[in-house]
Motif scaffolding. Structure first.
Motif, PDB file in Angstrom:
ATOM      1  N   GLU A  25      23.373-101.036  24.520  1.00  0.00           N
ATOM      2  CA  GLU A  25      24.481-101.230  23.577  1.00  0.00           C
ATOM      3  C   GLU A  25      24.052-100.992  22.133  1.00  0.00           C
ATOM      4  O   GLU A  25      24.762-100.329  21.371  1.00  0.00           O
ATOM      5  N   LEU A  26      22.907-101.541  21.741  1.00  0.00           N
ATOM      6  CA  LEU A  26      22.414-101.326  20.379  1.00  0.00           C
ATOM      7  C   LEU A  26      22.190 -99.844  20.116  1.00  0.00           C
ATOM      8  O   LEU A  26      22.559 -99.324  19.057  1.00  0.00           O
ATOM      9  N   THR A  27      21.599 -99.151  21.083  1.00  0.00           N
ATOM     10  CA  THR A  27      21.350 -97.721  20.928  1.00  0.00           C
ATOM     11  C   THR A  27      22.664 -96.961  20.812  1.00  0.00           C
ATOM     12  O   THR A  27      22.801 -96.068  19.968  1.00  0.00           O
ATOM     13  N   ASN A  28      23.632 -97.317  21.624  1.00  0.00           N
ATOM     14  CA  ASN A  28      24.938 -96.672  21.574  1.00  0.00           C
ATOM     15  C   ASN A  28      25.593 -96.866  20.208  1.00  0.00           C
ATOM     16  O   ASN A  28      26.160 -95.922  19.632  1.00  0.00           O
ATOM     17  N   ILE A  29      25.504 -98.060  19.672  1.00  0.00           N
ATOM     18  CA  ILE A  29      26.135 -98.355  18.377  1.00  0.00           C
ATOM     19  C   ILE A  29      25.381 -97.657  17.248  1.00  0.00           C
ATOM     20  O   ILE A  29      26.000 -97.089  16.336  1.00  0.00           O
ATOM     21  N   ILE A  30      24.052 -97.682  17.281  1.00  0.00           N
ATOM     22  CA  ILE A  30      23.264 -96.968  16.261  1.00  0.00           C
ATOM     23  C   ILE A  30      23.597 -95.475  16.311  1.00  0.00           C
ATOM     24  O   ILE A  30      23.843 -94.842  15.280  1.00  0.00           O
ATOM     25  N   SER A  31      23.629 -94.919  17.522  1.00  0.00           N
ATOM     26  CA  SER A  31      23.936 -93.498  17.690  1.00  0.00           C
ATOM     27  C   SER A  31      25.326 -93.174  17.142  1.00  0.00           C
ATOM     28  O   SER A  31      25.509 -92.197  16.406  1.00  0.00           O
ATOM     29  N   GLY A  32      26.304 -93.985  17.501  1.00  0.00           N
ATOM     30  CA  GLY A  32      27.669 -93.743  17.046  1.00  0.00           C
ATOM     31  C   GLY A  32      27.809 -93.820  15.544  1.00  0.00           C
ATOM     32  O   GLY A  32      28.470 -92.977  14.916  1.00  0.00           O
ATOM     33  N   VAL A  59      11.005 -97.999  17.442  1.00  0.00           N
ATOM     34  CA  VAL A  59      10.935 -96.611  16.981  1.00  0.00           C
ATOM     35  C   VAL A  59      12.156 -95.848  17.482  1.00  0.00           C
ATOM     36  O   VAL A  59      12.511 -95.942  18.665  1.00  0.00           O
ATOM     37  N   ILE A  60      12.767 -95.110  16.571  1.00  0.00           N
ATOM     38  CA  ILE A  60      13.809 -94.156  16.949  1.00  0.00           C
ATOM     39  C   ILE A  60      13.149 -92.794  17.029  1.00  0.00           C
ATOM     40  O   ILE A  60      12.401 -92.408  16.135  1.00  0.00           O
ATOM     41  N   GLU A  61      13.424 -92.072  18.115  1.00  0.00           N
ATOM     42  CA  GLU A  61      12.976 -90.687  18.243  1.00  0.00           C
ATOM     43  C   GLU A  61      14.209 -89.803  18.268  1.00  0.00           C
ATOM     44  O   GLU A  61      15.184 -90.110  18.959  1.00  0.00           O
ATOM     45  N   GLN A 118      27.444 -79.406  17.549  1.00  0.00           N
ATOM     46  CA  GLN A 118      26.883 -78.381  16.684  1.00  0.00           C
ATOM     47  C   GLN A 118      25.356 -78.419  16.680  1.00  0.00           C
ATOM     48  O   GLN A 118      24.706 -77.429  16.341  1.00  0.00           O
ATOM     49  N   TRP A 119      24.800 -79.557  17.013  1.00  0.00           N
ATOM     50  CA  TRP A 119      23.358 -79.726  17.250  1.00  0.00           C
ATOM     51  C   TRP A 119      23.235 -80.362  18.625  1.00  0.00           C
ATOM     52  O   TRP A 119      24.074 -81.166  19.020  1.00  0.00           O
ATOM     53  N   GLU A 120      22.173 -80.024  19.355  1.00  0.00           N
ATOM     54  CA  GLU A 120      21.967 -80.532  20.710  1.00  0.00           C
ATOM     55  C   GLU A 120      20.575 -81.141  20.827  1.00  0.00           C
ATOM     56  O   GLU A 120      19.652 -80.724  20.139  1.00  0.00           O
ATOM     57  N   GLY A 121      20.468 -82.086  21.741  1.00  0.00           N
ATOM     58  CA  GLY A 121      19.166 -82.685  21.986  1.00  0.00           C
ATOM     59  C   GLY A 121      19.302 -84.092  22.508  1.00  0.00           C
ATOM     60  O   GLY A 121      20.170 -84.385  23.325  1.00  0.00           O
ATOM     61  N   SER A 122      18.458 -84.979  22.006  1.00  0.00           N
ATOM     62  CA  SER A 122      18.484 -86.354  22.477  1.00  0.00           C
ATOM     63  C   SER A 122      17.934 -87.304  21.425  1.00  0.00           C
ATOM     64  O   SER A 122      17.266 -86.907  20.477  1.00  0.00           O
ATOM     65  N   LEU A 123      18.234 -88.550  21.671  1.00  0.00           N
ATOM     66  CA  LEU A 123      17.831 -89.652  20.814  1.00  0.00           C
ATOM     67  C   LEU A 123      17.284 -90.741  21.722  1.00  0.00           C
ATOM     68  O   LEU A 123      17.804 -90.944  22.819  1.00  0.00           O
ATOM     69  N   SER A 124      16.243 -91.413  21.293  1.00  0.00           N
ATOM     70  CA  SER A 124      15.806 -92.605  22.015  1.00  0.00           C
ATOM     71  C   SER A 124      15.496 -93.701  21.005  1.00  0.00           C
ATOM     72  O   SER A 124      15.148 -93.433  19.855  1.00  0.00           O
ATOM     73  N   VAL A 125      15.663 -94.931  21.465  1.00  0.00           N
ATOM     74  CA  VAL A 125      15.262 -96.096  20.687  1.00  0.00           C
ATOM     75  C   VAL A 125      14.373 -96.921  21.607  1.00  0.00           C
ATOM     76  O   VAL A 125      14.790 -97.306  22.700  1.00  0.00           O
ATOM     77  N   SER A 126      13.119 -97.153  21.185  1.00  0.00           N
ATOM     78  CA  SER A 126      12.134 -97.878  21.986  1.00  0.00           C
ATOM     79  C   SER A 126      11.710 -99.143  21.256  1.00  0.00           C
ATOM     80  O   SER A 126      11.275 -99.080  20.104  1.00  0.00           O
ATOM     81  N   PHE A 127      11.838-100.263  21.932  1.00  0.00           N
ATOM     82  CA  PHE A 127      11.504-101.562  21.359  1.00  0.00           C
ATOM     83  C   PHE A 127      10.270-102.156  22.014  1.00  0.00           C
ATOM     84  O   PHE A 127      10.137-102.124  23.246  1.00  0.00           O
TER      85      PHE A 127
END
Length: 156
Positions: free
Chosen positions: A90-97, A146-148, A51-60
């Motif tokens: 894996e951390l990004t996948n779990i945070i996203s989920g 940072v999460i974007e 229902q929303w589209e785009g992207s997510l990033s997590v930068s350490f």
């Protein structure tokens, strides 16, 4: 951007780092980011659809992710390596989920792709839409990340 989405990602990141890496993560004030320059030394990027589209990033930052992964593995990690890069994905996948689960409780369904990990000082993160990029900075005892989040309502 629905501010409840940002809150979902803040809560998820703090929860995931606390439970998986025994690391307290405190969110700072989110803001609109103006460029593609990564804020960290290793990032994972996830495409989002629904229902929303785009992207997510997590930068350490290197010190942060080495400390986080060291907590997870119970050993000192001196530098970013293949295991650290895998852990970022894996951390990004779990945070996203977890964040998407929280957003689903609001009645909005968003699906996530498999994370792509990019490492190296000065790398760039290109998001998948031209929507504003919301950056959520976090601090931990071992450094920052940072999460974007870049989302737009899907066209019907």
């Amino acid at each position: 951007m629905d501010q409840r989405f940002i809150e979902a990602f803040k809560s998820s990141a703090a929860s995931v780092l606390g439970s998986m890496a025994f690391t307290q993560a405190t969110a700072g004030v989110h803001y609109v980011k103006q460029d593609e320059q990564s804020t960290g030394d290793v990032s994972a990027i996830v495409g989002l659809t629904g229902q929303w589209e785009g992207s997510l990033s997590v930068s350490f930052a290197e010190a942060c992710i080495c400390g986080v992964v060291g907590n997870m593995f119970g050993e000192e990690i001196p530098a970013i390596n293949d295991e650290v890069e895998d852990a970022v994905g894996e951390l990004t996948n779990i945070i996203s989920g977890d964040a998407r689960r929280r957003i689903a409780e609001l009645g909005v369904i968003i699906e996530g792709a498999v994370p792509l990990v990019v490492a190296g000082k000065g790398h760039r993160v290109r998001h998948m839409t031209s929507a504003p990029i919301w950056a959520i900075p976090f601090e931990t005892p071992v450094g920052g990340f940072v999460i974007e989040l870049c989302l737009t309502p899907a066209a019907l």
